[in-house]
Scaffold this motif. Structure first.
Motif, mmCIF file in Angstrom:
data_model
loop_
_atom_site.group_PDB
_atom_site.id
_atom_site.type_symbol
_atom_site.label_atom_id
_atom_site.label_comp_id
_atom_site.label_asym_id
_atom_site.label_seq_id
_atom_site.Cartn_x
_atom_site.Cartn_y
_atom_site.Cartn_z
ATOM 1 N N ARG A 99 0.795 -1.312 0.104
ATOM 2 C CA ARG A 99 -0.064 -0.008 -0.044
ATOM 3 C C ARG A 99 0.869 1.468 0.045
ATOM 4 O O ARG A 99 0.488 2.320 -0.700
ATOM 5 C CB ARG A 99 -0.897 -0.335 1.237
ATOM 6 C CG ARG A 99 -1.822 1.147 1.264
ATOM 7 C CD ARG A 99 -2.798 1.516 0.263
ATOM 8 N NE ARG A 99 -4.016 0.441 0.239
ATOM 9 C CZ ARG A 99 -4.775 0.263 -0.451
ATOM 10 N NH1 ARG A 99 -4.821 1.011 -1.671
ATOM 11 N NH2 ARG A 99 -5.774 -0.845 -0.506
ATOM 12 N N GLN A 159 2.073 1.853 -3.473
ATOM 13 C CA GLN A 159 0.853 2.186 -4.374
ATOM 14 C C GLN A 159 0.616 3.797 -3.977
ATOM 15 O O GLN A 159 0.414 4.361 -4.925
ATOM 16 C CB GLN A 159 -0.379 1.343 -3.810
ATOM 17 C CG GLN A 159 -1.460 1.834 -4.771
ATOM 18 C CD GLN A 159 -2.756 0.918 -4.478
ATOM 19 O OE1 GLN A 159 -2.850 0.346 -3.340
ATOM 20 N NE2 GLN A 159 -3.573 0.729 -5.560
ATOM 21 N N TYR A 215 6.954 -0.069 -6.481
ATOM 22 C CA TYR A 215 6.608 -1.410 -6.636
ATOM 23 C C TYR A 215 7.606 -2.454 -6.618
ATOM 24 O O TYR A 215 7.921 -3.448 -5.952
ATOM 25 C CB TYR A 215 5.823 -1.687 -7.631
ATOM 26 C CG TYR A 215 4.223 -1.113 -7.597
ATOM 27 C CD1 TYR A 215 3.354 -1.367 -6.391
ATOM 28 C CD2 TYR A 215 3.638 -0.460 -8.617
ATOM 29 C CE1 TYR A 215 2.262 -0.866 -6.210
ATOM 30 C CE2 TYR A 215 2.512 0.125 -8.461
ATOM 31 C CZ TYR A 215 1.637 -0.169 -7.350
ATOM 32 O OH TYR A 215 0.396 0.111 -7.192
#
Length: 290
Positions: free
Chosen positions: A240, A243, A255
Motif C-alpha cells: 500500500r 501504491q 513497486y
C-alpha cells in the motif's frame, strides 16, 4: 587382552578405493562449480544485452528502475514492511495452533469423534479451495459489516484471514506427517503405558514433524509472500505504501522496491529450506563406506 583392546580402539581406515572415489567426487564438484559459474555469467550477460537493446528499455528503466525514485520511496515502504512483519509473526503463531488442532482432530479414529472430524475435514476442504484474496474480502469487509465486533485495524482482519487459509494447508501437511509414522510406534508407546495424548506428544508428533519440515518451511515462505495481500483491506503495508508513492510520483519504481524487500525477508527462509532438504536427503541416502 591388551592387544585386543588396542585393536578395538584403532580407528577405521578408509580403503584405497574409497579414497580414490572421494578425490574423484571432489574434482567433479570443483569442475561442476566452475562450469555453473561461467555459464551463469554468460547467460546473465546475454540476457542483459538483449534487454537493454530493446526499443522500450529506456522508458522501462525510467518508470521501474529509477534509483532516485527508489531512494525516495524506501523509507515509507520500509515502514509499511514493518506492518507486514508484525502480521506475519502473529499469523504464524495462529496457524501453528489452529493447524495442530485440526491435524490432531483428523487423526482421531473413534466413532464418537466423527462430528469433530467432519467439521475439521469440511474446514480444510473449504479454505484450501477458496483463494486467499476472496477470504480477505469476506473477513475484512464482511465481518465488520455485521456490527457485532468493535472497530479494529485492517491488519487484524488480514491476520485472521491468513490464519484461516494457511491453517488448512498446514493441517494437511501435519496430518500427512503424523500418518507417515509407522503404526508400530503407536502400539509400542501404548504398550509402555503411555496415554493417547502422551503418544501423540512424545512419539508421533516429533517424528511426523521431522518428516514434513521442508513442506512446512515452504508454506511459511508462501505465507511471507501472501502477507502483502492485506493491502486490499486498506492496511498501509509495504504494498500500500508503494501504491501511494506511485499515485504521487507516477513512477512504478516503488513497486519494485517493495518486491525486493519481500524477497529480502523471504530469502533466508528459502535458503534454510533448501539446506535442510539437502541435509535430510543426504541422511536418508547415506550408505556404508567402501
Amino acid at each position: 587382552m591388551a592387544t585386543t583392546g588396542a585393536v578395538a580402539s584403532t580407528p577405521h581406515a578408509l580403503s584405497a578405493v574409497a579414497l580414490d572415489r572421494a578425490r574423484f567426487r571432489k574434482r567433479q564438484s570443483s569442475r561442476s562449480v566452475l562450469i555453473a559459474l561461467v555459464s551463469t555469467v554468460v547467460f546473465a550477460v546475454v540476457v542483459w544485452i538483449a534487454v537493454v537493446n530493446t526499443p522500450g528499455w529506456a522508458l522501462v528503466q525510467q518508470s521501474f528502475f529509477d534509483p532516485k525514485s527508489a531512494w525516495e520511496a524506501l523509507p515509507s515502504v520500509l515502514l509499511g514492511l514493518w506492518t507486514n512483519i508484525q502480521v506475519l509473526f502473529f499469523a504464524a503463531i495462529g496457524v501453528a495452533i489452529v493447524a495442530t488442532l485440526l491435524a490432531v482432530i483428523r487423526t482421531l479414529r473413534a466413532p464418537v469423534w466423527f462430528p469433530l472430524r467432519f467439521i475439521a475435514t469440511a474446514y480444510t476442504d473449504l479454505f484450501r479451495g477458496l483463494p486467499v484474496l476472496i477470504v480477505l474480502y469476506l473477513v475484512g469487509f464482511g465481518i465488520p459489516a455485521l456490527g457485532v465486533f468493535p472497530r479494529v485495524p485492517a491488519q487484524v482482519w488480514g491476520t485472521i484471514a491468513l490464519v484461516l487459509c494457511y491453517s488448512a494447508y498446514v493441517a494437511e501437511v501435519l496430518r500427512a506427517g503424523m500418518e507417515a509414522v509407522h503404526p508400530s510406534q503407536r502400539f509400542a508407546a501404548r504398550s509402555l503405558g503411555l496415554s493417547h495424548t502422551q503418544t501423540l506428544r512424545l512419539v508421533v508428533f516429533p517424528q511426523g514433524i521431522r518428516k514434513v519440515t521442508p513442506a512446512l518451511m515452504n508454506d511459511f515462505v508462501s505465507m511471507q509472500k501472501d502477507v502483502g495481500l492485506i493491502s486490499v483491506l486498506g492496511a498501509v503495508d509495504a504494498v500500500r505504501a508503494a501504491q501511494i508513492n506511485v499515485a504521487e510520483t507516477y513512477n512504478f519504481t516503488a513497486y519494485v522496491v517493495a518486491g525486493l524487500l519481500f524477497v529480502l525477508i523471504s530469502w533466508p527462509m528459502i535458503r534454510l529450506t533448501d539446506w535442510y532438504t539437502a541435509r535430510a536427503q543426504k541422511r536418508e541416502q547415506m550408505g556404508g563406506v567402501v
